[in-house]
Design an enzyme around this catalytic site. Structure first.
Site, PDB file in Angstrom:
ATOM      1  N   GLN A  41     -43.306 -27.099 -12.121  1.00  0.00           N
ATOM      2  CA  GLN A  41     -43.145 -28.574 -12.015  1.00  0.00           C
ATOM      3  C   GLN A  41     -41.507 -28.262 -11.730  1.00  0.00           C
ATOM      4  O   GLN A  41     -40.960 -26.691 -11.622  1.00  0.00           O
ATOM      5  CB  GLN A  41     -42.899 -28.519 -13.397  1.00  0.00           C
ATOM      6  CG  GLN A  41     -42.763 -28.124 -14.317  1.00  0.00           C
ATOM      7  CD  GLN A  41     -42.135 -28.559 -15.421  1.00  0.00           C
ATOM      8  OE1 GLN A  41     -41.702 -28.704 -16.367  1.00  0.00           O
ATOM      9  NE2 GLN A  41     -43.933 -28.692 -16.140  1.00  0.00           N
TER      10      GLN A  41
ATOM     11  N   HIS B 246     -36.978 -29.679 -12.256  1.00  0.00           N
ATOM     12  CA  HIS B 246     -36.183 -30.851 -12.977  1.00  0.00           C
ATOM     13  C   HIS B 246     -35.009 -31.490 -11.976  1.00  0.00           C
ATOM     14  O   HIS B 246     -33.984 -30.675 -11.779  1.00  0.00           O
ATOM     15  CB  HIS B 246     -35.876 -31.032 -13.846  1.00  0.00           C
ATOM     16  CG  HIS B 246     -36.585 -30.194 -14.747  1.00  0.00           C
ATOM     17  ND1 HIS B 246     -38.014 -31.257 -15.499  1.00  0.00           N
ATOM     18  CD2 HIS B 246     -36.807 -28.837 -15.409  1.00  0.00           C
ATOM     19  CE1 HIS B 246     -38.823 -30.213 -16.145  1.00  0.00           C
ATOM     20  NE2 HIS B 246     -38.464 -29.077 -16.395  1.00  0.00           N
TER      21      HIS B 246
ATOM     22  N   HIS C 218     -40.573 -23.640 -11.615  1.00  0.00           N
ATOM     23  CA  HIS C 218     -40.590 -23.048 -12.601  1.00  0.00           C
ATOM     24  C   HIS C 218     -41.975 -22.975 -12.988  1.00  0.00           C
ATOM     25  O   HIS C 218     -42.321 -24.338 -12.986  1.00  0.00           O
ATOM     26  CB  HIS C 218     -39.813 -23.304 -12.872  1.00  0.00           C
ATOM     27  CG  HIS C 218     -39.137 -24.536 -14.078  1.00  0.00           C
ATOM     28  ND1 HIS C 218     -38.860 -25.635 -14.115  1.00  0.00           N
ATOM     29  CD2 HIS C 218     -39.752 -25.329 -15.617  1.00  0.00           C
ATOM     30  CE1 HIS C 218     -37.948 -26.465 -13.908  1.00  0.00           C
ATOM     31  NE2 HIS C 218     -39.113 -26.690 -15.162  1.00  0.00           N
TER      32      HIS C 218
ATOM     33  N   ARG D 261     -43.762 -32.720 -11.610  1.00  0.00           N
ATOM     34  CA  ARG D 261     -45.181 -31.888 -11.081  1.00  0.00           C
ATOM     35  C   ARG D 261     -45.758 -31.217  -9.287  1.00  0.00           C
ATOM     36  O   ARG D 261     -45.768 -32.477  -9.372  1.00  0.00           O
ATOM     37  CB  ARG D 261     -46.227 -32.282 -11.808  1.00  0.00           C
ATOM     38  CG  ARG D 261     -46.901 -32.443 -13.931  1.00  0.00           C
ATOM     39  CD  ARG D 261     -47.959 -31.991 -13.942  1.00  0.00           C
ATOM     40  NE  ARG D 261     -47.980 -32.646 -15.352  1.00  0.00           N
ATOM     41  CZ  ARG D 261     -48.086 -33.764 -15.408  1.00  0.00           C
ATOM     42  NH1 ARG D 261     -48.132 -34.398 -14.557  1.00  0.00           N
ATOM     43  NH2 ARG D 261     -48.199 -33.915 -16.941  1.00  0.00           N
TER      44      ARG D 261
ATOM     45  N   GLU E 128     -31.891 -26.436 -18.328  1.00  0.00           N
ATOM     46  CA  GLU E 128     -32.674 -25.687 -19.562  1.00  0.00           C
ATOM     47  C   GLU E 128     -32.663 -24.238 -19.308  1.00  0.00           C
ATOM     48  O   GLU E 128     -32.368 -23.526 -18.646  1.00  0.00           O
ATOM     49  CB  GLU E 128     -34.262 -25.827 -19.329  1.00  0.00           C
ATOM     50  CG  GLU E 128     -35.173 -25.422 -18.125  1.00  0.00           C
ATOM     51  CD  GLU E 128     -36.621 -26.859 -17.980  1.00  0.00           C
ATOM     52  OE1 GLU E 128     -36.871 -27.399 -19.523  1.00  0.00           O
ATOM     53  OE2 GLU E 128     -37.181 -26.220 -17.185  1.00  0.00           O
TER      54      GLU E 128
END
Length: 619
Positions: A93, A95, A170, A190, A112
């Site tokens: 996936q 972001h 990642h 995804r 993150e």
């Protein structure tokens, strides 16, 4: 509000492992995929699990004072902390960053970090691309189900840290448990899911087109941080600490502190703790830990560094600047004969090199400030025209934001220099300043009431192109009689050469080896100091031109001070003394108007980078 223990929201995704339940986490299903330990998110808010407010949502109880002045300044609660346990591979996936997410999803993006708390033998994480790639190459790899071959696979050990900026592809592999500290968002695209089906019997949705738009196609460089820091961004700063060595917790008025114990047991304040318990300490409060174990502490901290970019006719300089005006690292590359696309590519690469050298990520940066010559639309961050550069409609801010998701400000280089002198040059004692830069041309920057004044679209302050003599000398801008045509160093040199025709014994011939093409402003100043007749005649005329222009600006603005910068101003009192004397004799109202100080700009060759950086430090 005082220190409270938190109860997480739990999730039972199809890849869930069995460790979180074994470690004491509670849920109404067999396996737990995620525990949202600290969450203000609507998809899984955490609850208070101690004290009078037990059972209530933390997001309903915590006030702005509890969250902290800086942490509450965000348009949303900035951080979300999870425990994740993978019984099978998570999807591959990516972001999006804030800019894309806000535009396309009405949501914020996601940066993150992972800290590994447990792993099975041979387990690992997929993080980032092995090599620079293209959109077409990644799309082909997805179609051929070979995307994992494009990614770095990191076998893990407990205590490993991975920082994952938005745009980084990642996936958590099977048999890994992590504490994930992230921007408060639940937005995921995804790319690949091993052709699995969800609980509804259908293949889980992929978001390939959107993902391809937000991927960072550069080779992944694993960030490292200062000792003790396991992750740093504008949304969170996290530390790994030993309870025995660091028993005291103190939350500033800026931010709350969250503590998740990874091991050990004891008391925190008046509350007992065990491994994997999470606690929320409100801003401006303290607590003491009496016990053992390792804990992860998370809070928000003001970014204190800025990238400053000084675009010039021969080179582009880039520097990392702290809030005290110290340039921590500087790099440069030529700007001659390169087009806009190449310039942007080199600029982005240079910024990344500096960040890599300093072991920093872009999320640790407050923003990027750019000073550029020419006609600059500061509202849009566009260089519309520059005399000495082959550029037009150069969308500097847009280009930088595509690579670096931070605030970018662009302004005229002289405006930047003025702001830099005000912020870093020791001139905050003056609220109203006019900076005049004397070089190849003449630039100007205006500070009014402590703020940079740019006028409409930021295009004001072009004092070099105010009318000095009707139908006068030709100016490089295409007009006649501009102030610059009389007071630039170029004008001084041209006048001096003309005067030298009548002074064959001038020492300037000796200083230039009889080659007047070598003459420069510094030589003229030296010859003037030695009372050379030709230099004195040229310099006195120059002082008259410059002073008359400054008197006009005084009458318009009545500033506290006028600062003279640029190469010629480096002569110091050789120039400033005669200019002050001329202006004081001719001050408006027969000397009755308030005196305007005339001072030398202090930043010298640092003015470009520090001035650009000051655009982000202005507030």
């Amino acid at each position: 509000m005082k220190l409270v223990k938190l109860k997480p929201a739990t999730k039972d995704y199809i890849w869930a492992g069995d460790k979180l339940k074994k470690w004491g986490k509670e849920a109404p299903y067999d396996n737990i995929a995620e525990c949202w330990e600290l969450s203000f998110h609507k998809d899984g808010p955490s609850l208070i699990d101690s004290g009078e407010e037990k059972g209530k949502r933390l997001m309903d109880v915590a006030t702005k004072d509890d969250i902290g002045t800086y942490a509450s300044s965000f348009p949303f609660f900035p951080v979300l902390i999870k425990l994740i346990d993978s019984g099978s591979n998570l999807s591959v996936q990516v972001h999006p960053d804030d800019a894309y997410a806000l535009k396309k999803e009405d949501s914020f993006g996601k940066t993150e970090m992972w800290y590994v708390i447990s792993h099975e033998k041979g387990a690992g994480l997929y993080v980032g691309l092995k090599e620079d790639s293209t959109k077409e190459e990644i799309k082909e790899a997805l179609e051929n189900s070979t995307i994992l071959e494009k990614l770095n696979f990191f076998p893990v050990e407990d205590g490993n840290c991975f920082f994952i900026p938005s745009g980084t592809i990642h996936a958590i592999g099977k048999g890994v448990s992590v504490i994930e500290i992230q921007q408060n968002s639940n937005l995921t695209y995804r790319l690949y899911d091993y052709d699995r089906v969800g609980k509804d019997g259908k293949k889980r949705e992929l978001h390939i087109e959107k993902a391809l738009e937000v991927i960072d196609y550069h080779k992944y460089k694993r960030p490292t941080f200062q000792k003790g820091v396991i992750g740093r961004s504008k949304y969170f700063v996290s530390y790994r600490k030993d309870a025995k060595k660091n028993p005291l917790l103190s939350a500033s008025s800026d931010s709350f502190v969250t503590v998740t114990f990874l091991s050990g047991e004891g008391m925190i304040g008046d509350l007992p703790y065990h491994a994997l318990d999470t606690f929320f300490l409100p801003a401006s409060q303290k607590a003491e830990i009496k016990g053992d174990g390792i804990y992860v502490m998370t809070r928000l901290e003001h970014p204190t560094h800025v990238i400053g970019v000084d675009i010039g006719g021969t080179s582009i300089k880039v520097g990392l600047v702290d809030q005290k005006g110290k340039i921590l690292e500087e790099k440069a590359f030529p700007s001659v004969n390169i087009n806009q696309r190449k310039a942007m590519s080199l600029l982005c690469d240079t910024i990344q090199e500096i960040l890599d050298d300093q072991k920093m990520t872009i999320d640790q940066i407050k923003g990027i400030g750019v000073g550029c010559p020419g006609s600059i639309n500061s509202e849009k961050g566009v260089c519309e025209y520059a005399n000495n550069l082959p550029w037009g409609n150069f969308k500097i801010a847009t280009g930088l934001r595509k690579r670096f998701p931070v605030e970018v400000k662009v302004n005229n280089d002289a405006n930047c220099a003025a702001l830099g002198e005000y912020i870093f040059g020791g001139y905050r004692k003056y609220q109203n300043i006019l900076l005049v830069t004397l070089g190849t041309g003449v630039g100007g920057g205006i500070i009014i009431d402590g703020k940079l004044y740019g006028g409409k679209e930021g295009k004001g302050g072009e004092i070099g192109h105010t009318l000095f003599s009707l139908n006068g000398r030709d100016c490089t801008c295409g007009q006649k009689g501009c102030f610059e045509a009389y007071t630039s160093v170029t004008a001084l040199i041209k006048d001096t050469k003309e005067i030298l025709k009548d002074y064959p014994n001038s020492i300037l011939y000796e200083m230039t080896d009889n080659d007047l093409s070598k003459i420069n402003g510094k030589m003229i100043c030296v010859a003037y100091q030695k009372k050379d007749e030709a230099a004195t005649k040229a310099f006195d005329r120059y002082v008259m031109f410059l002073s008359e222009g400054l008197l006009s600006f005084m009458n318009i603005f009545r500033m506290d001070a006028i600062l003279l910068g640029g190469g010629l101003a480096e002569s110091g009192e050789t120039l400033l003394g005669p200019v002050r004397e001329y202006c004081e004799k001719r001050n408006y109202g027969f000397g009755k108007a308030p005196k305007v100080e005339i001072q030398k700009a202090t930043l010298g060759n640092k003015a470009g980078i520090l001035g650009a950086a000051s655009l982000l430090f202005e507030s």
